[in-house]
Design an enzyme around this catalytic site. Structure first.
Site, short mmCIF file in Angstrom:
data_model
loop_
_atom_site.label_atom_id
_atom_site.label_comp_id
_atom_site.label_asym_id
_atom_site.label_seq_id
_atom_site.Cartn_x
_atom_site.Cartn_y
_atom_site.Cartn_z
N ARG A 212 0.96 -1.38 -0.01
CA ARG A 212 0.02 -0.03 -0.18
C ARG A 212 0.77 1.37 -0.14
O ARG A 212 2.06 1.30 0.70
CB ARG A 212 -0.91 -0.04 1.26
CG ARG A 212 -1.99 -1.01 1.14
CD ARG A 212 -2.87 -0.63 -0.01
NE ARG A 212 -3.94 -1.72 -0.19
CZ ARG A 212 -4.75 -1.75 -1.02
NH1 ARG A 212 -4.89 -0.86 -1.80
NH2 ARG A 212 -5.61 -2.87 -1.44
N GLU B 115 -3.46 16.14 -4.68
CA GLU B 115 -2.12 16.96 -4.46
C GLU B 115 -0.72 16.22 -4.48
O GLU B 115 0.23 16.75 -4.89
CB GLU B 115 -2.30 17.73 -3.24
CG GLU B 115 -2.43 17.04 -2.07
CD GLU B 115 -3.51 16.80 -1.60
OE1 GLU B 115 -4.08 16.42 -0.29
OE2 GLU B 115 -4.55 16.68 -2.50
N HIS C 281 -1.99 -0.53 -9.13
CA HIS C 281 -2.46 -1.51 -8.27
C HIS C 281 -2.76 -2.85 -9.13
O HIS C 281 -3.73 -3.53 -8.73
CB HIS C 281 -3.38 -1.19 -7.41
CG HIS C 281 -3.52 -2.03 -5.89
ND1 HIS C 281 -2.47 -2.34 -5.00
CD2 HIS C 281 -4.46 -2.94 -5.56
CE1 HIS C 281 -2.55 -2.97 -4.06
NE2 HIS C 281 -4.14 -3.35 -4.44
#
Length: 318
Positions: free
Chosen positions: A235, A266, A284
């Protein structure tokens, strides 16, 4: 009346759901990403839920699931998709599919690593644009010291490929030390700070959860060797984004490869100037192989049958 099973996502082939039908269940398989309210409505009359999409089973969604006995998560990191505490409070079992995607994710991670050490993507793009000829010498992977954060099933498979296939030096950090794997593979255990300052490549392969968020932060980045290569197939949030962006901008980080990136726009926008010269990002997709997804689906289907019919399953995690 037959029990109903909700299956989300599009990666489970219809053929693999046949055991559920043969066991007397009725399948509901919406193919779009369900909102929280849609998921709550869909779960209201379901006995089982095969979570194969990108939905998050929130406490609100689970409150409506009065008949639900099991959430069978397609993969390992269920914590990122299920409010496990809410499920446990509601008496809903949660299962996952360990071991089914070890090869797929390990192979993909090695692919990211080779791309990062040899700049394959960067130089391929330059060649396609007629800008070749400015390539720089890189280093052989076999001569690099690789560190792995997390020596679970996937981390161990990565270590096997690196040690047996490449013959490079491999150290690791894991919450639980693995003496048997150290002996079998010739690995060296190092505390996280020591690992961070001693390796040329750091591979992040630990579960993403509240405990590991920001695990690789400013403290570790400050210890990195100049030019270190960072690979994250777990992750994104395990790596502190501010520390990552600062290290890319300063040149402290030689290259980074991520499978999946931060959701905040951002952060993504700030990272764009570093693509592809210092950063490669994929969506992913490390486990996206027919073999891995079918194995995951078969195990999840079996878990649903086991929990509803017999009340137990060896892959129950909550």
């Amino acid at each position: 009346m037959s029990d109903k099973i909700l299956v989300t996502g599009t990666s489970v082939r219809e053929e693999l759901l046949k055991p559920l039908v043969e066991a007397g269940f009725v399948i509901d398989n919406p193919t779009h990403l369900l909102s929280e309210d849609e998921l709550a409505a869909a779960l209201a009359d379901k006995a089982g839920y095969l979570l194969g999409g990108d939905e998050f089973a929130t406490a609100k969604a689970l409150q409506a699931a009065k008949k639900l006995k099991i959430i069978a998560f397609l993969g390992m990191g269920y914590q990122s998709y299920v409010d496990a505490d809410a499920a446990e409070k509601g008496g809903i079992a949660v299962t996952n599919t360990p071991g089914t995607l070890n090869n797929a994710v390990a192979e993909f991670t090695i692919g990211l690593l080779l791309n990062s050490t040899r700049r394959i993507h960067q130089y391929a793009l330059a060649y396609s644009e007629g800008k070749s000829g400015k390539e720089e010498k890189q280093r052989d992977l076999a001569n690099l010291h690789v560190g792995i954060v997390g020596l679970g099933g996937i981390g161990t498979r990565i270590a096997e490929i690196l040690r047996w296939g490449v013959n490079c030096s491999v150290s690791y950090f894991s919450r639980t030390r693995k003496p048997a794997e150290e002996a079998r593979l010739g690995l060296t255990y190092r505390p996280l700070d020591e690992l961070s300052e001693s390796v040329d490549v750091l591979i992040v392969m630990t579960p993403g959860n509240a405990e590991t968020r920001g695990l690789i932060g400013r403290r570790q980045f400050d210890k990195f060797k100049p030019g270190l290569i960072l690979i994250n197939s777990a992750r994104a949030e395990i790596v502190d984004p501010t520390a990552l962006l600062d290290a890319l901008s300063s040149g402290k980080l030689g290259y980074a490869g991520f499978d999946g990136f931060y959701e905040q726009s951002e952060i993504a926008n700030a990272a764009k100037p570093h693509i592809p010269t210092r950063l490669v990002i994929t969506g992913h997709i490390a486990s996206l192989t027919n073999d891995a997804r079918d194995a995951m689906a078969n195990r999840a289907v079996a878990s649903i049958i086991n929990m509803i019919k017999f009340g137990k399953d060896p892959y129950r995690v909550r």
